[in-house]
Design a protein around this motif. Structure first.
Motif, PDB file in Angstrom:
ATOM      1  N   ARG A   1       0.853  -1.172   0.000  1.00  0.00           N
ATOM      2  CA  ARG A   1       0.000   0.000   0.000  1.00  0.00           C
ATOM      3  C   ARG A   1       0.894   1.228   0.000  1.00  0.00           C
ATOM      4  O   ARG A   1       1.829   1.322   0.795  1.00  0.00           O
ATOM      5  CB  ARG A   1      -0.897   0.031   1.243  1.00  0.00           C
ATOM      6  N   ASN A   2       0.625   2.153  -0.849  1.00  0.00           N
ATOM      7  CA  ASN A   2       1.471   3.322  -0.997  1.00  0.00           C
ATOM      8  C   ASN A   2       0.969   4.460  -0.115  1.00  0.00           C
ATOM      9  O   ASN A   2       0.424   5.448  -0.574  1.00  0.00           O
ATOM     10  CB  ASN A   2       1.514   3.749  -2.472  1.00  0.00           C
ATOM     11  N   LEU A   3       1.142   4.313   1.195  1.00  0.00           N
ATOM     12  CA  LEU A   3       0.741   5.339   2.139  1.00  0.00           C
ATOM     13  C   LEU A   3       1.964   5.788   2.923  1.00  0.00           C
ATOM     14  O   LEU A   3       2.763   4.981   3.361  1.00  0.00           O
ATOM     15  CB  LEU A   3      -0.320   4.792   3.105  1.00  0.00           C
ATOM     16  N   ASP A   4       2.110   7.099   3.120  1.00  0.00           N
ATOM     17  CA  ASP A   4       3.252   7.617   3.854  1.00  0.00           C
ATOM     18  C   ASP A   4       3.008   7.612   5.359  1.00  0.00           C
ATOM     19  O   ASP A   4       3.950   7.622   6.140  1.00  0.00           O
ATOM     20  CB  ASP A   4       3.570   9.044   3.400  1.00  0.00           C
ATOM     21  N   SER A   5       1.765   7.626   5.799  1.00  0.00           N
ATOM     22  CA  SER A   5       1.466   7.773   7.212  1.00  0.00           C
ATOM     23  C   SER A   5       1.338   6.453   7.963  1.00  0.00           C
ATOM     24  O   SER A   5       1.457   6.412   9.168  1.00  0.00           O
ATOM     25  CB  SER A   5       0.176   8.567   7.400  1.00  0.00           C
ATOM     26  N   THR A   6       1.095   5.377   7.253  1.00  0.00           N
ATOM     27  CA  THR A   6       0.963   4.069   7.898  1.00  0.00           C
ATOM     28  C   THR A   6       1.699   3.003   7.102  1.00  0.00           C
ATOM     29  O   THR A   6       1.945   3.161   5.907  1.00  0.00           O
ATOM     30  CB  THR A   6      -0.516   3.644   8.020  1.00  0.00           C
ATOM     31  N   CYS A   7       2.039   1.929   7.803  1.00  0.00           N
ATOM     32  CA  CYS A   7       2.640   0.778   7.135  1.00  0.00           C
ATOM     33  C   CYS A   7       1.554  -0.143   6.605  1.00  0.00           C
ATOM     34  O   CYS A   7       0.405  -0.079   7.029  1.00  0.00           O
ATOM     35  CB  CYS A   7       3.538   0.012   8.121  1.00  0.00           C
ATOM     36  N   ALA A   8       1.933  -1.017   5.698  1.00  0.00           N
ATOM     37  CA  ALA A   8       1.000  -2.008   5.173  1.00  0.00           C
ATOM     38  C   ALA A   8       0.623  -3.000   6.270  1.00  0.00           C
ATOM     39  O   ALA A   8       1.300  -3.111   7.294  1.00  0.00           O
ATOM     40  CB  ALA A   8       1.625  -2.743   3.991  1.00  0.00           C
ATOM     41  N   ALA A   9      -0.463  -3.713   6.055  1.00  0.00           N
ATOM     42  CA  ALA A   9      -0.926  -4.684   7.048  1.00  0.00           C
ATOM     43  C   ALA A   9       0.098  -5.800   7.226  1.00  0.00           C
ATOM     44  O   ALA A   9       0.703  -6.271   6.264  1.00  0.00           O
ATOM     45  CB  ALA A   9      -2.268  -5.254   6.608  1.00  0.00           C
TER      46      ALA A   9
ATOM     47  N   TYR B   1      -0.339 -21.839  23.079  1.00  0.00           N
ATOM     48  CA  TYR B   1       1.109 -21.660  23.019  1.00  0.00           C
ATOM     49  C   TYR B   1       1.530 -20.672  24.107  1.00  0.00           C
ATOM     50  O   TYR B   1       0.743 -19.824  24.531  1.00  0.00           O
ATOM     51  CB  TYR B   1       1.551 -21.122  21.650  1.00  0.00           C
ATOM     52  N   VAL B   2       2.760 -20.765  24.547  1.00  0.00           N
ATOM     53  CA  VAL B   2       3.291 -19.828  25.528  1.00  0.00           C
ATOM     54  C   VAL B   2       4.628 -19.294  25.022  1.00  0.00           C
ATOM     55  O   VAL B   2       5.334 -19.959  24.263  1.00  0.00           O
ATOM     56  CB  VAL B   2       3.475 -20.489  26.907  1.00  0.00           C
ATOM     57  N   GLY B   3       4.967 -18.075  25.470  1.00  0.00           N
ATOM     58  CA  GLY B   3       6.212 -17.435  25.058  1.00  0.00           C
ATOM     59  C   GLY B   3       6.105 -15.936  25.190  1.00  0.00           C
ATOM     60  O   GLY B   3       5.070 -15.396  25.616  1.00  0.00           O
ATOM     61  N   ASP B   4       7.165 -15.246  24.828  1.00  0.00           N
ATOM     62  CA  ASP B   4       7.216 -13.792  24.953  1.00  0.00           C
ATOM     63  C   ASP B   4       6.637 -13.117  23.711  1.00  0.00           C
ATOM     64  O   ASP B   4       6.841 -13.573  22.584  1.00  0.00           O
ATOM     65  CB  ASP B   4       8.660 -13.316  25.147  1.00  0.00           C
ATOM     66  N   SER B   5       5.932 -12.011  23.935  1.00  0.00           N
ATOM     67  CA  SER B   5       5.392 -11.238  22.812  1.00  0.00           C
ATOM     68  C   SER B   5       6.474 -10.339  22.224  1.00  0.00           C
ATOM     69  O   SER B   5       7.512 -10.098  22.846  1.00  0.00           O
ATOM     70  CB  SER B   5       4.204 -10.392  23.269  1.00  0.00           C
ATOM     71  N   VAL B   6       6.236  -9.848  21.022  1.00  0.00           N
ATOM     72  CA  VAL B   6       7.167  -8.970  20.308  1.00  0.00           C
ATOM     73  C   VAL B   6       6.369  -7.825  19.688  1.00  0.00           C
ATOM     74  O   VAL B   6       5.234  -8.028  19.245  1.00  0.00           O
ATOM     75  CB  VAL B   6       7.928  -9.748  19.201  1.00  0.00           C
ATOM     76  N   ARG B   7       6.951  -6.647  19.673  1.00  0.00           N
ATOM     77  CA  ARG B   7       6.291  -5.503  19.049  1.00  0.00           C
ATOM     78  C   ARG B   7       6.909  -5.232  17.674  1.00  0.00           C
ATOM     79  O   ARG B   7       8.125  -5.294  17.490  1.00  0.00           O
ATOM     80  CB  ARG B   7       6.390  -4.258  19.924  1.00  0.00           C
ATOM     81  N   PHE B   8       6.046  -4.941  16.691  1.00  0.00           N
ATOM     82  CA  PHE B   8       6.465  -4.590  15.332  1.00  0.00           C
ATOM     83  C   PHE B   8       6.299  -3.088  15.158  1.00  0.00           C
ATOM     84  O   PHE B   8       5.253  -2.522  15.500  1.00  0.00           O
ATOM     85  CB  PHE B   8       5.613  -5.343  14.302  1.00  0.00           C
ATOM     86  N   PHE B   9       7.322  -2.434  14.598  1.00  0.00           N
ATOM     87  CA  PHE B   9       7.364  -0.972  14.493  1.00  0.00           C
ATOM     88  C   PHE B   9       7.240  -0.511  13.048  1.00  0.00           C
ATOM     89  O   PHE B   9       7.773  -1.145  12.130  1.00  0.00           O
ATOM     90  CB  PHE B   9       8.675  -0.436  15.078  1.00  0.00           C
ATOM     91  N   CYS B  10       6.555   0.607  12.890  1.00  0.00           N
ATOM     92  CA  CYS B  10       6.432   1.223  11.566  1.00  0.00           C
ATOM     93  C   CYS B  10       7.408   2.385  11.463  1.00  0.00           C
ATOM     94  O   CYS B  10       7.283   3.383  12.179  1.00  0.00           O
ATOM     95  CB  CYS B  10       4.999   1.721  11.338  1.00  0.00           C
ATOM     96  N   PHE B  11       8.405   2.268  10.593  1.00  0.00           N
ATOM     97  CA  PHE B  11       9.351   3.336  10.312  1.00  0.00           C
ATOM     98  C   PHE B  11       8.900   4.095   9.063  1.00  0.00           C
ATOM     99  O   PHE B  11       8.191   3.551   8.207  1.00  0.00           O
ATOM    100  CB  PHE B  11      10.760   2.771  10.085  1.00  0.00           C
ATOM    101  N   LYS B  12       9.340   5.322   8.955  1.00  0.00           N
ATOM    102  CA  LYS B  12       8.985   6.146   7.810  1.00  0.00           C
ATOM    103  C   LYS B  12       9.404   5.481   6.507  1.00  0.00           C
ATOM    104  O   LYS B  12       8.678   5.514   5.506  1.00  0.00           O
ATOM    105  CB  LYS B  12       9.630   7.531   7.930  1.00  0.00           C
ATOM    106  N   GLU B  13      10.603   4.877   6.508  1.00  0.00           N
ATOM    107  CA  GLU B  13      11.116   4.221   5.308  1.00  0.00           C
ATOM    108  C   GLU B  13      10.215   3.068   4.876  1.00  0.00           C
ATOM    109  O   GLU B  13      10.038   2.817   3.681  1.00  0.00           O
ATOM    110  CB  GLU B  13      12.536   3.707   5.556  1.00  0.00           C
ATOM    111  N   LEU B  14       9.659   2.355   5.843  1.00  0.00           N
ATOM    112  CA  LEU B  14       8.762   1.246   5.522  1.00  0.00           C
ATOM    113  C   LEU B  14       7.453   1.755   4.939  1.00  0.00           C
ATOM    114  O   LEU B  14       6.954   1.230   3.942  1.00  0.00           O
ATOM    115  CB  LEU B  14       8.486   0.414   6.774  1.00  0.00           C
ATOM    116  N   ALA B  15       6.892   2.779   5.584  1.00  0.00           N
ATOM    117  CA  ALA B  15       5.611   3.311   5.117  1.00  0.00           C
ATOM    118  C   ALA B  15       5.723   3.861   3.699  1.00  0.00           C
ATOM    119  O   ALA B  15       4.831   3.681   2.871  1.00  0.00           O
ATOM    120  CB  ALA B  15       5.119   4.396   6.072  1.00  0.00           C
TER     121      ALA B  15
END
Length: 269
Positions: free
Chosen positions: A7-15, A47-61
């Protein structure tokens, strides 16, 4: 690996979508993460385990790419023990690197191919574990400063005997004096992460003896590393950045910073 429609959006990353959907639960906000924000991926039910956060960078968006993380969550089926007698594992101690043991000395390595294989040995009547490496030598960690080593396996050898911690996800020395060992799980860079060039301002300040600039730049890198690797939500980081600079220096002055430091601080406050 993460994959998403473009998706070609500057403000958000793709799903964000993940290949192994059965193992992971992707937070709804991962469908449109704003630049500078993050969303959580955790282990699915069963399932059990640690969660992870995914980040949206400007370059990705700008490229229409999904948010990125340092690694996927480490999930296992609920009820399945992490440590089993006779299991062969690569181990980490006091870092996210693996232990590489040559002769009797052990060092931290970031190259998975160089990791030493250890066989776990359980003395069930004592609930005591040993990590047996090459030549039937046991891993010993120091009670204080120093490096891990391989020694002849002995029942009373301090630092060479381990017991499960309360969570059962690490094996620790008596009273935690020598720290804990855990299965090595290499970080996998998923998508974009800050490049090595980010170190240059801090290194240049250090070379020119500009201590104030070095502290400022280094602390920023420490905070960035901790946020990328920790599971803490965005609103906590927004609150943290508004706190007194002296407190931030104290929290992020230890090198290398670990996400556990920040999680512990959140529990305290």
């Amino acid at each position: 690996m993460p994959r998403a429609g473009m998706r070609n959006l500057d403000s958000t990353c793709a799903a964000l979508t993940l290949e192994d959907q059965a193992m992971f639960t992707v937070e709804g906000s991962c469908s449109a993460v704003k630049v500078g924000a993050s969303c959580k991926v955790e282990c699915a039910q069963g399932y059990v385990g640690d969660s992870v956060r995914f980040f949206c960078f400007k370059e990705l968006a700008s490229k229409g790419a999904p948010p990125a993380a340092m690694r996927l969550p480490t999930c296992r089926k609920a009820g399945k023990a992490i440590f089993e007698d006779g299991a062969v594992l690569r181990l980490s101690w006091e870092s996210e690197s693996c232990l590489q043991c040559l002769d009797s000395g052990c060092t931290a390595s970031n190259a998975p191919a160089t990791c030493t294989d250890f066989t776990l040995r359980l003395h069930s009547h004592e609930r005591r574990w040993e990590a047996v490496g090459p030549n039937d030598m046991c891993l010993m960690v120091p009670f204080g400063d120093g490096d891990a080593t391989l020694v002849k396996c002995k029942k009373k050898e301090k630092g060479a005997s381990f017991w499960p911690n309360p969570k059962g996800n690490m094996l620790c020395t008596y009273n935690f004096k020598g720290g804990c060992i855990k299965p090595f799980s290499p970080l996998r860079k998923l998508g974009f992460v800050p490049p090595a060039e980010a170190l240059q301002p801090a290194m240049m300040a250090l070379e020119t003896n500009k201590s104030a600039t070095f502290v400022k730049e280094a602390l920023s890198l420490q905070m960035c590393k901790a946020r990328l690797e920790s599971p803490l939500a965005d609103d906590f980081w927004q609150w943290l950045l508004k706190q007194d600079p002296t407190m931030l220096k104290a929290l992020f002055s230890t090198f290398p910073v670990t996400p556990g430091q920040v999680s512990l601080f959140q529990d305290i406050v």
